[in-house]
Design an enzyme around this catalytic site. Structure first.
Site, PDB file in Angstrom:
ATOM      1  N   GLY A   1       0.821  -1.195   0.000  1.00 23.24           N
ATOM      2  CA  GLY A   1       0.000   0.000   0.000  1.00 23.24           C
ATOM      3  C   GLY A   1       0.859   1.251   0.000  1.00 23.24           C
ATOM      4  N   CYS A   2       0.237   2.371  -0.326  1.00 22.85           N
ATOM      5  CA  CYS A   2       0.991   3.623  -0.454  1.00 22.85           C
ATOM      6  C   CYS A   2       1.469   4.139   0.900  1.00 22.85           C
ATOM      7  CB  CYS A   2       0.145   4.671  -1.176  1.00 22.85           C
ATOM      8  SG  CYS A   2      -1.533   4.882  -0.535  1.00 22.85           S
ATOM      9  N   TYR A   3       0.570   4.229   1.871  1.00 23.86           N
ATOM     10  CA  TYR A   3       0.995   4.679   3.198  1.00 23.86           C
ATOM     11  C   TYR A   3       2.054   3.746   3.801  1.00 23.86           C
ATOM     12  CZ  TYR A   3      -2.787   8.194   3.699  1.00 23.86           C
ATOM     13  OH  TYR A   3      -3.617   9.282   3.567  1.00 23.86           O
TER      14      TYR A   3
ATOM     15  N   THR B   1       4.258   1.929   2.332  1.00 25.69           N
ATOM     16  CA  THR B   1       5.538   2.134   1.657  1.00 25.69           C
ATOM     17  C   THR B   1       6.291   3.305   2.275  1.00 25.69           C
ATOM     18  OG1 THR B   1       4.794   1.180  -0.441  1.00 25.69           O
ATOM     19  CG2 THR B   1       6.618   2.749  -0.540  1.00 25.69           C
TER      20      THR B   1
END
Length: 346
Positions: free
Chosen positions: A148-150, A152
């Site tokens: 996921g982006c967060y 990462t």
């Protein structure tokens, strides 16, 4: 030349994959699917691709998709990926899944935060695709769960501190702000221009955001002990980008210069992590459109806390760019191939 399929191309991660793959010298995109827009030219859905993609969007027929591709990116909503990934794997295809369906080590955690898992037997076979942490495992993987982006932004920010056991594992805090594209392309009142512009708000407060257990799983593995994190996401009035400000209490005194040096050494060989000079802090503007994660580290001597700030583009390093990075590793290609673009400035 690798034949690649993008399954679920109607969202922002899908079009970002197409944008990046167009510049990849070893890739031919042979199949693009969208259940909502099947039969339409790709450029009807995304005019930015006009003149570069002549394909017509197809219905998702797993066997037909597998016949056309060596590598399959699934950019589908949670649960939808579970319905097709097993078929792709049975047909001998390598899959990079951008949903959360295969990010967890056990079905119970996934089901607590999402819904019942349809093929839990695949979870132990999936590799969590954060190259800076799991590069060797990604190299031999058949199924990569793209992070996921967060997570990462937070995991990359904390990894050196946890690996070197420099901070207390209790009381870690991350305040993370994301651009509106992180909420997807679907129409939602909360994401309308007048609702977002000139405002800044927290959401998912109190440990209820679905990326929390993903972070805790991976941070616990890095620290070799159970970690819980206080994570508060925020919605920022920008199209794309994530800025995470992360706080931890130092176990032994250290200076900003010492920790900046440690980070620079730790990530010295990483093609997509840039550590700022001592005292420097990153900006989302400096990574926009790129696959870089910029990291700054500062020590607050008054409180004994270290503050780590990390910046990524949520659609690139936080999603599609990282997926292509994983593809390169899986296929034995240079890791940065197709990802050499710099940030868009201004």
């Amino acid at each position: 030349m690798l034949k690649v399929a993008v399954v679920g191309a109607s969202g922002y991660t899908g079009v970002e994959l197409l944008r990046i793959l167009h510049c990849h010298p070893e890739v031919a995109v042979t199949c693009i699917t969208s259940e909502q827009s099947a039969g339409k030219p790709v450029s009807d859905l995304f005019p930015s691709l006009r003149g570069r993609y002549a394909q017509v969007l197809e219905n998702l027929e797993p066997i037909r998709v597998a016949e056309k591709a060596d590598i399959i990116f699934t950019a589908l909503p949670h649960k939808a990926a579970m319905e097709v990934v097993p078929t792709f794997l049975k047909l001998g295809k390598r899959v990079i899944d951008l949903s959360a369906d295969y990010r967890f080590n056990d079905a119970a955690t996934y089901e607590q935060w999402y819904e019942p898992h349809m093929n839990p037997h695949l979870l132990p076979k999936a590799v969590y695709g954060l190259p800076e942490v799991r590069r060797a495992a990604v190299k031999g993987a058949k199924l990569v769960a793209n992070p996921g982006c967060y997570p990462t932004s937070v995991i990359l920010g904390l990894q050196p501190l946890l690996k070197h056991k420099l901070i207390e594992t209790a009381g870690i805090i991350s305040d993370s702000a994301s651009g509106v594209s992180g909420a997807g392309r679907g129409a939602k009142v909360d994401n309308l221009y007048c609702e977002v512009n000139e405002g800044f708000k927290a959401y998912g407060v109190g440990g209820v955001h679905r990326h929390t257990p993903e972070m805790e799983q991976e941070l616990s593995l890095l620290a070799d002990e159970r970690i819980t994190i206080t994570f508060t996401p925020h919605l920022a009035p920008m199209d794309r980008g994530i800025l995470s400000t992360i706080y931890g209490r130092l176990l032994t005194p250290a200076t900003t210069a010492e920790l900046a040096g440690l980070y620079a050494e730790f990530y010295g060989g990483e093609p997509f992590v840039r550590v700022l000079p001592a005292g420097g802090v990153p900006s989302t503007a400096h990574v926009r459109g790129s696959n870089f994660c910029d990291i700054g580290v500062v020590v607050d001597q008054r409180t004994g806390r270290v503050i780590v700030v990390s910046a990524i583009d949520n659609l690139v390093k936080g999603a599609s760019g990282q997926a292509v990075q994983n593809m390169n590793i899986m296929c034995g290609l240079p890791e940065g191939l197709g990802l050499e673009g710099l940030a868009l400035v201004p």
